[in-house]
Each structure stands twice: as C-alpha cells, then as structure tokens.
Write an enzyme that holds these catalytic residues in place. Structure first.
Site, short mmCIF file in Angstrom:
data_model
loop_
_atom_site.label_atom_id
_atom_site.label_comp_id
_atom_site.label_asym_id
_atom_site.label_seq_id
_atom_site.Cartn_x
_atom_site.Cartn_y
_atom_site.Cartn_z
N GLN A 198 1.74 41.19 9.09
CA GLN A 198 1.42 39.84 8.63
C GLN A 198 2.51 39.34 7.70
O GLN A 198 2.89 40.01 6.74
CB GLN A 198 0.08 39.78 7.89
CG GLN A 198 -0.28 38.31 7.62
CD GLN A 198 -1.52 38.09 6.81
OE1 GLN A 198 -1.59 38.51 5.66
NE2 GLN A 198 -2.51 37.42 7.40
N CYS B 185 -4.26 32.87 2.53
CA CYS B 185 -4.29 33.44 1.18
C CYS B 185 -4.31 32.33 0.13
O CYS B 185 -3.47 31.42 0.17
CB CYS B 185 -3.08 34.34 0.95
SG CYS B 185 -3.06 35.11 -0.69
N HIS C 131 -10.90 32.68 9.09
CA HIS C 131 -11.80 33.05 8.00
C HIS C 131 -12.78 31.89 7.84
O HIS C 131 -12.39 30.78 7.52
CB HIS C 131 -11.01 33.27 6.71
CG HIS C 131 -11.83 33.83 5.59
ND1 HIS C 131 -11.29 34.57 4.57
CD2 HIS C 131 -13.16 33.74 5.31
CE1 HIS C 131 -12.24 34.93 3.72
NE2 HIS C 131 -13.38 34.42 4.15
#
Length: 340
Positions: A74, A104, A175
């Site tokens: 990643q 993030c 997510h």
C-alpha cells in the site's frame, strides 16, 4: 501484462484480506499470518512514496519474505510521477498488487495530501492511477472511504468512483464510514463515524463490472460470509491483528479449503523457524513476537503467555528460549476451531 493465471489467483485471494495497519501489518506479522491462512491477501503497512524513493536502505520499507505471497504494497502519496515510480519498484520487488491509500485520516498525511483528503480530489487520484498502471503491469487498486467531512455519501462517492474507474481502476476496497478530518482524531475516525454498509452494497449493485470490497467493523467470519453475498470481497483490520486465531478458519470458511494448522500451539511452532531466521538476521525478539500476543486470547494461560513475552522478549540477548517458555505456560489442545 500479468499472466491470466496470476490474475485469477490474485482475484481469488482478494476475496478475503487483512487490512493495511500502521505499525501492525509489518513483515513479521504477515509471515505469522501465513501460518494461519494460505489463501488470504495480505497488505503491508502504508509506505509513503518519499520513504521508498529517498529512504535507505530500501529493504527497510519494502522487505518481505517469500512466504507472504500473495502480498500487496500500500502506497501513500498523490504525485503521479512519484507513485508511478514506486509502482514500478513494487513490481520489481515482486509484490502482487499495489494499492493507493485514499482513506487514512491522520493530520500528518493530510498535510502532504495523502490518504482520505484525496477523496476531495478525484481527478488527482485518477491521474495517479493512470500513471501507476502505465508504469507497472501488476494490479493497481484503491482503498477509500465513503466520504469525508460534509461530502454527500451518495453523490460525492459516486463521482469519485466513476472518475477513478474511468482512469482504469477496477478494484476498490471501501471503508464503509466517513472520515471526519475536522473534529475527530485518527483513532476516533476508526469508530465514531457510523458504518454505512448499505452504501457500499448499492455501490456494487450500481457497478457490477467493478470489484467492490468492504471494510470497517467486521469481526467474524459469519459476518464476512453475509457480506460476500452483496460485495466481492471483505477486508478485516483490527480483529485480525488482536485476535489472529480468527485467520485459522479463513481458508475453510471463505475459500472452501483446509486450514494449514489445527491448533494455536501448532501455529506457534510453525512460526518458530521464522523467528530463528529473523534473530539470525539481527532482529530483536520482541519486534517479532509482539505480533503473537493475541494468539492465545481467551485461553487458560493466555495471559501468562502475553506477560512472559512482554516482560522478557525485549531484554538484551533474548532468544527462542523466551518464546518457548512463554508457549509452555498455555495448555495445549489437539484441535481448535476459530469460526465465530
């Protein structure tokens, strides 16, 4: 181009994956996870383009063991040229996939236009994906949120996915909660914003041609199987780290195969040669064994196992005897099931 057999193998592996997690999904954790599942796709921690291009030695950021395959790197970054160069490097190092972090929420990555803040810049993400795909033949995938801050979870997410898909991205791991860059800490962003699984399910229904995976709050293999009726893949994060024995039934429950180990002790013993190899290479015992602290969660003697490693593995010269002593504190069972 990547061979079709390799593409099919990776597509199968992607059905279940362990999420990239800073300080957790290190090479040592991933090697341990491989004693529990042969099938699942494993992800590195997020590595920034700057670390790869300017850090030294590169092994520190990209090193892994062959046992980890299939394994994905990643990347954190937003500059298309830098991401393209890193994608080419990832392929040269033998990684099976390269994934762009668009999820993030930490302040540090926001300041460098990395992570979830890129949800506001679909054109920049599209340019990055296009450049990465031109530089490497391994799959380029994106992990994102359903939105950030005051974005509309329907219209803005649809716009983001469509723009990046038009640039050639075929795999999105979503997510299923927003990231609030204003007002919530990175830790709070993992729990406070409400989960919205139906939004991800609708995304898959709207884009049957894309691979849509789901991430966020999933803790059991029963939940995974239920999600797989509605999306293409499931990614589990903290539960797979804090309760690693969960992974021992993944091959059977998700892939219809057979678990590589029958008990937690068998998993620990299978990992012992790797620990010895890492110690010989100069690694410290606690840096390797810290990833096993949750292995005997809920077992008689599990607390003593954790305490012995926590109190002794960091000591100068600590070797395999410390690991063996800790293991001896837990009663061994012949077989165990991890399905929950």
């Amino acid at each position: 181009m990547i061979e079709k057999s390799a593409q099919d193998s990776l597509a199968r592996a992607r059905r279940f994956s362990v999420a990239p997690m800073m300080d957790w999904t290190t090479r040592d954790y991933r090697a341990f996870a491989r004693t529990l599942t042969r099938e699942a796709l494993l992800y590195t921690e997020m590595v920034t383009t700057g670390a790869i291009l300017h850090g030294s030695p590169r092994e520190r950021f990209l090193g892994y063991s062959d046992v980890e395959h299939p394994v994905a790197l990643q990347l954190g970054g937003s500059d298309p040229a830098a991401l393209a160069e890193c994608a080419a490097i990832a392929e040269a190092w033998g990684y099976d996939e390269v994934n762009l972090n668009v999820g993030c929420p930490s302040d540090r990555v926001q300041n460098n236009l990395i992570g979830a803040c890129l949800m506001e810049h679909p054109d920049k993400v599209a340019a990055a994906v296009s450049a990465m795909q031109a530089a490497a033949s391994i799959p380029v995938t994106v992990k994102c949120r359903i939105g950030i801050d005051d974005q509309d979870e329907d219209a803005d997410l649809a716009r983001f996915i469509e723009r990046v898909a038009d640039a050639g991205c075929e795999v999105f791991i979503v997510h299923a909660r927003k990231a609030w860059l204003e007002g919530l800490s990175p830790k709070e962003n993992r729990d406070v914003p409400p989960l919205n699984y139906p939004r991800v399910h609708r995304l898959k229904a709207q884009h049957p041609d894309l691979h849509i995976g789901i991430n966020g709050g999933i803790k059991t293999l029963d939940e995974c199987r239920a999600q797989l009726d509605l999306v293409d893949s499931v990614m589990i994060g903290r539960e797979a780290y804090q309760n690693p024995w969960l992974l021992a039934d993944v091959d059977a429950a998700i892939y219809g195969g057979v678990s590589p180990v029958r008990s937690r002790h068998a998993a620990a013993r299978a990992f012992r040669p790797y620990i010895a190899e890492r110690l010989t290479a100069g690694a410290k015992l606690n840096h390797v064994t810290r990833h096993l602290l949750g292995l005997f969660q809920g077992c008689p003697g599990g607390r003593q196992f954790r305490r012995h490693l926590s109190e002794n593995a960091h000591r100068a010269g600590a070797g395999l005897e410390v690991f063996d002593e800790a293991l001896a504190k837990v009663r061994e069972l012949d077989t165990e099931s991890a399905v929950a």
